[in-house]
Motif scaffolding. Structure first.
Motif, mmCIF file in Angstrom:
data_model
loop_
_atom_site.group_PDB
_atom_site.id
_atom_site.type_symbol
_atom_site.label_atom_id
_atom_site.label_comp_id
_atom_site.label_asym_id
_atom_site.label_seq_id
_atom_site.Cartn_x
_atom_site.Cartn_y
_atom_site.Cartn_z
ATOM 1 N N UNK A 88 9.346 -6.762 -4.220
ATOM 2 C CA UNK A 88 9.114 -6.338 -4.633
ATOM 3 C C UNK A 88 7.833 -5.113 -4.628
ATOM 4 N N UNK A 89 7.057 -6.315 -3.792
ATOM 5 C CA UNK A 89 5.908 -5.486 -3.337
ATOM 6 C C UNK A 89 5.619 -4.995 -2.200
ATOM 7 N N UNK A 90 6.609 -4.780 -1.360
ATOM 8 C CA UNK A 90 7.700 -3.777 -0.485
ATOM 9 C C UNK A 90 7.305 -2.144 -1.012
ATOM 10 N N UNK A 91 8.282 -2.354 -2.092
ATOM 11 C CA UNK A 91 8.640 -1.256 -2.848
ATOM 12 C C UNK A 91 7.376 -0.852 -3.240
ATOM 13 N N UNK A 92 6.678 -1.803 -3.876
ATOM 14 C CA UNK A 92 5.046 -1.030 -4.526
ATOM 15 C C UNK A 92 4.034 -0.456 -3.817
ATOM 16 N N UNK A 93 4.216 -1.474 -2.260
ATOM 17 C CA UNK A 93 3.227 -0.475 -1.714
ATOM 18 C C UNK A 93 4.202 1.062 -1.011
ATOM 19 N N UNK A 94 5.058 0.874 -0.922
ATOM 20 C CA UNK A 94 5.523 2.194 -0.579
ATOM 21 C C UNK A 94 6.137 3.217 -1.299
ATOM 22 N N UNK A 95 5.507 3.034 -2.555
ATOM 23 C CA UNK A 95 6.049 3.568 -3.087
ATOM 24 C C UNK A 95 4.650 4.194 -4.158
ATOM 25 N N UNK A 96 3.430 3.231 -4.070
ATOM 26 C CA UNK A 96 2.619 3.350 -4.359
ATOM 27 C C UNK A 96 2.359 3.759 -5.882
ATOM 28 N N UNK A 97 3.421 2.286 -6.246
ATOM 29 C CA UNK A 97 2.978 1.831 -7.977
ATOM 30 C C UNK A 97 3.303 0.123 -8.403
ATOM 31 N N UNK A 98 1.858 0.207 -8.976
ATOM 32 C CA UNK A 98 1.570 -1.278 -9.100
ATOM 33 C C UNK A 98 2.620 -2.212 -9.874
ATOM 34 N N UNK A 99 2.830 -2.941 -10.050
ATOM 35 C CA UNK A 99 3.600 -4.605 -11.061
ATOM 36 C C UNK A 99 2.073 -4.234 -11.602
ATOM 37 N N UNK A 100 2.392 -3.675 -13.292
ATOM 38 C CA UNK A 100 2.105 -3.261 -14.076
ATOM 39 C C UNK A 100 1.430 -4.841 -14.706
ATOM 40 N N UNK A 101 2.231 -5.847 -14.830
ATOM 41 C CA UNK A 101 1.907 -6.994 -15.632
ATOM 42 C C UNK A 101 0.976 -7.784 -14.441
ATOM 43 N N UNK A 102 0.993 -8.010 -13.359
ATOM 44 C CA UNK A 102 0.407 -9.021 -12.141
ATOM 45 C C UNK A 102 -1.758 -8.219 -12.263
ATOM 46 N N UNK A 103 -1.438 -6.889 -12.454
ATOM 47 C CA UNK A 103 -2.503 -5.936 -12.180
ATOM 48 C C UNK A 103 -3.134 -6.294 -13.553
#
Length: 357
Positions: free
Chosen positions: A128-143
Motif C-alpha cells: 500500500x505504501x509503495x503504491x502511495x509513493x509511486x502514484x504520489x497519492x496519500x493514504x488519507x486517513x493516516x495523514x
C-alpha cells in the motif's frame, strides 16, 4: 544487532537477503509489545510536514472553554482536526467512519490489525505504501491522523481529566503506530530476518512480566495467551520503550520544588467519574481545598507557552520547562521536528513579548 551478527545483501530484484555469521549461531530477535503490532510504513504525504494553523489558537480555546464548562472537549478536536479534514480528502472513507465515536473508530482500526498476523499485515501495508509513493497519492486517513496528533497537543492542556484518559488509552495506541512509520529500507531488513526465522513478534498483553536478571543485561519474559504460557530467559534484552515520564519528586533542583513548580494536573468534568476511579484504587486522583476533583499527571504544570506554573496556576515569566520527561503528562505527542519547531516559536515569542530578548 542484526548487522553485528551477520550482513544484509541486496537482491537484484529488490529487497535483501540476510547471511548469519558462523560465530552467531543461535542469534534471533524477539519483539515484544502489548498487542504485537509492527509500525506502519512511510507513504506519500500531500501536506507539508505541519502547520501551526492546524491547531486551535489561544482565542479559539478561550472562547470554546467559556461555552463548554471550562474545558476543550476531545470529541471537538477529533471532529475539527481529523473528521473534517478527512471528509475533504477522502469522502468515501469518511462516510464509513463519520458515525463512529472515538472509541468505536479506534477499535475498528485496531481490530483489523488484531485479526491479521503482524508480518502479513506488514507486507500488505508495504504494498500500500509503495503504491502511495509511486502514484504520489496519500493514504488519507493516516495523514489526517498524523496531523491530528500534532494539532491535539496544544488544546490538550485544556482537556478534562476524563478526556486525557480517553486520549492516552484509546487514541494513542493507534496514533503511535501510524506516526512511528518505518522507511522502506527497514521493511526489507525486517522481512529478510523474518524469512530466515531470525525475527519473531509476540503480543504480551497488559499483564506480561519482564524481570531483569542479576547482571542487568538480560531479562526473563513471561506472559500467557489463549493457547499457552510463554516463558523465556534472555541473555540480552533491549528496553526500547524510550524515555519514561518523570514526576515532580524526580526534579533534581530542590530550589524549584519550593514553590516555583508543581505537578501537572487536570480537573474532572464530572465528579462521579473521579469518585469511580478512587473506588477502583486510582492513586492519582485527589480533591482540592475547594472540593474539586483533579487527576495528577506525570511531569510538571506548564501553560501554553511552556512556562512553569506554581500551585496557584501563576506562570513564572523566566522559567520554561522543555524537558520531554517533565512535559509529557499534558503533551500527548511530544516528539518530532514539528513539535520542537512550534514549542521553540512559542517560547521565543514569549521571551520577546516579555522583553527578555
Amino acid at each position: 544487532m542484526a548487522r553485528a551478527n551477520g550482513k544484509f545483501k541486496e537482491r537484484p530484484q529488490g529487497g535483501y537477503d540476510f547471511e548469519l555469521s558462523e560465530e552467531s549461531v543461535g542469534f534471533r530477535i524477539d519483539l515484544f509489545s502489548i498487542r504485537g503490532f509492527l509500525p506502519a510504513l512511510r507513504f506519500h504525504s500531500e501536506d507539508k510536514s505541519f502547520s501551526s494553523g492546524w491547531t486551535m489558537d489561544r482565542d479559539e480555546i478561550i472562547e470554546y472553554k467559556a461555552e463548554h464548562g471550562g474545558f476543550v472537549d476531545l470529541d471537538h478536536i477529533f471532529e475539527r482536526n481529523f473528521l473534517i479534514p478527512l471528509s475533504q480528502r477522502d469522502p468515501d472513507f469518511y462516510a464509513t467512519v463519520k458515525g463512529l465515536e472515538i472509541e468505536e473508530f479506534t477499535q475498528t482500526m485496531l481490530q483489523l490489525r488484531e485479526d491479521i498476523d503482524a508480518i502479513k499485515l506488514f507486507m500488505a501495508e508495504f504494498k500500500e505504501a509503495e503504491k502511495s509513493i509511486k502514484r504520489k497519492q496519500s493514504i488519507s486517513w493516516k495523514e489526517a491522523l498524523s496531523a491530528f496528533s500534532y494539532a491535539v497537543n496544544y488544546p490538550a492542556k485544556h482537556f478534562s481529566a476524563e478526556d486525557m484518559v480517553r486520549h492516552k488509552k484509546v487514541l494513542m495506541p493507534l496514533i503511535s503506530i501510524v506516526i512511528a512509520s518505518l522507511p522502506q529500507a527497514s521493511y526489507h531488513e525486517i522481512i529478510a530476518l523474518y524469512e530466515q526465522d531470525l525475527l519473531r513478534t509476540y503480543a504480551v498483553g497488559e499483564k506480561g512480566e519482564f524481570v531483569p536478571n542479576e547482571t542487568g543485561n538480560g531479562c526473563k519474559v513471561t506472559f500467557e495467551d489463549e493457547d499457552n504460557r510463554f516463558e523465556e530467559n534472555y541473555k540480552i534484552f533491549v528496553d526500547a520503550i524510550g524515555q519514561r515520564p518523570m514526576h515532580f519528586n524526580d526534579l533534581p533542583f530542590d530550589g524549584l520544588k519550593k514553590g516555583k513548580v508543581t505537578s501537572g494536573f487536570l480537573y474532572f468534568k464530572e465528579e462521579e467519574n473521579a469518585k469511580k476511579l478512587i473506588e477502583e484504587g486510582a492513586a492519582n486522583v485527589y480533591r482540592d481545598d475547594m472540593g474539586k476533583y483533579f487527576m495528577r499527571v506525570t511531569g510538571l504544570a506548564i501553560n501554553d507557552n511552556f512556562q512553569a506554573l506554581d500551585r496557584f496556576g501563576v506562570a513564572d515569566p523566566a522559567l520554561f520547562i522543555m524537558a520531554v520527561p517533565f512535559i509529557s503528562g499534558i503533551n500527548p505527542d511530544f516528539s518530532g521536528l514539528d513539535f520542537c519547531d512550534t514549542a521553540a516559536e512559542r517560547i521565543v515569542r514569549t521571551l520577546v513579548i516579555n522583553g527578555m530578548e
